[in-house]
Design an enzyme around this catalytic site. Structure first.
Site, PDB file in Angstrom:
ATOM      1  N   HIS A 195       1.535   4.405  -2.926  1.00 12.91           N
ATOM      2  CA  HIS A 195       1.826   6.067  -2.456  1.00 12.91           C
ATOM      3  C   HIS A 195       3.086   6.669  -3.426  1.00 12.91           C
ATOM      4  CE1 HIS A 195      -1.652   6.785  -0.252  1.00 12.91           C
ATOM      5  NE2 HIS A 195      -1.121   5.722   0.062  1.00 12.91           N
ATOM      6  N   HIS A 211       1.144  -1.207   0.201  1.00 13.67           N
ATOM      7  CA  HIS A 211      -0.168  -0.237   0.406  1.00 13.67           C
ATOM      8  C   HIS A 211       0.691   1.529   0.175  1.00 13.67           C
ATOM      9  CE1 HIS A 211      -3.286   2.410   1.185  1.00 13.67           C
ATOM     10  NE2 HIS A 211      -2.474   3.531   1.720  1.00 13.67           N
ATOM     11  N   GLU A 212       1.650   1.299   1.096  1.00 14.67           N
ATOM     12  CA  GLU A 212       3.070   2.180   0.578  1.00 14.67           C
ATOM     13  C   GLU A 212       3.541   2.838  -0.490  1.00 14.67           C
ATOM     14  OE1 GLU A 212       1.722   4.598   3.073  1.00 14.67           O
ATOM     15  OE2 GLU A 212       0.419   3.351   3.964  1.00 14.67           O
TER      16      GLU A 212
END
Length: 226
Positions: free
Chosen positions: A97, A93-94
């Site tokens: 980003h 998920h990170e």
């Protein structure tokens, strides 16, 4: 009684999502010795695989996040060193980003500008509120207190908006980037994919929980002014 019922309902709405997010993260945080690497190693692998070799993966005490200013993925020690579905999903998920930043994903930039604005208004607003309160007490004028209330409402609304507008950015990082990466790369066994999906959903809803908490905090401050 209606006032109490409304307060209980608001507290449930504010804390319910936060408790759910924490529950999902803990549920799938069990150690998996069969996984070939830790969350930190997985994040490093994904970044290198997508050409982001200069983006570091750091341990943080401030919560898992991607910092667009320092161009760094930051994971809590438990996830950085852990081997679990939660560690893998949150790391992806990170990294999602970081991919948004690489691709100049405009909503990410807009959101971080709004968050920066909210942080600035928090600092300025605190000074203004204390100043107006002092002036109101010295002059015995309710107008200064009304200006203080208006400042509190404005600051609170900016903070709530800053969290809410992050929702589409979080969903993009979870489901348009992280989930396809995990699925297509076959980084997890098929039986673990539903758990990864649940963790990514929880990661995406983190800002919803935060915005609802801000609503509760705004309600509490206004009640104190009342």
């Amino acid at each position: 009684m209606l006032w109490i019922a409304a307060l209980v309902l608001l507290m449930g709405l504010a804390f319910g999502p936060t408790l759910w997010v924490r529950h999902v993260m803990r549920t799938h945080a069990a150690d998996r010795p069969d996984y070939p690497g830790t969350g930190g190693e997985f994040a490093r692998h994904l970044l290198d695989h997508h050409g982001l070799n200069d983006v570091p993966v750091d341990i943080t005490e401030e919560g898992d996040h991607y910092d667009p200013r320092d161009k760094a993925v930051r994971l809590s020690r438990a996830l950085y060193e852990g081997r679990s579905v939660t560690a893998v999903a949150v790391a992806a998920h990170e990294v999602g980003h970081a991919l948004q930043d690489r691709d100049a994903y405009r909503p990410l930039r807009w959101c971080h500008r709004l968050v920066s604005t909210a942080n600035l208004t928090d600092r300025i607003g605190t000074i203004v509120i204390f100043g107006l309160s002092a002036l109101g007490g010295a002059a015995l004028s309710p107008r200064f207190f009304l200006f203080g209330v208006a400042a509190v409402v404005l600051i609170g609304l900016i903070r709530v908006a800053a969290h809410l507008v992050m929702l589409p950015v979080e969903f993009d990082a979870s489901f348009r980037r992280a989930m396809p990466i995990i699925d297509q790369g076959r980084y997890l066994p098929p039986e673990d994919m539903p758990a990864a999906h649940a963790v990514l959903k929880a990661a995406a809803y983190t800002y919803v929980a935060a915005s609802l908490f801000q609503v509760l905090n705004l309600f509490r401050i206004l009640r104190a002014f009342r």
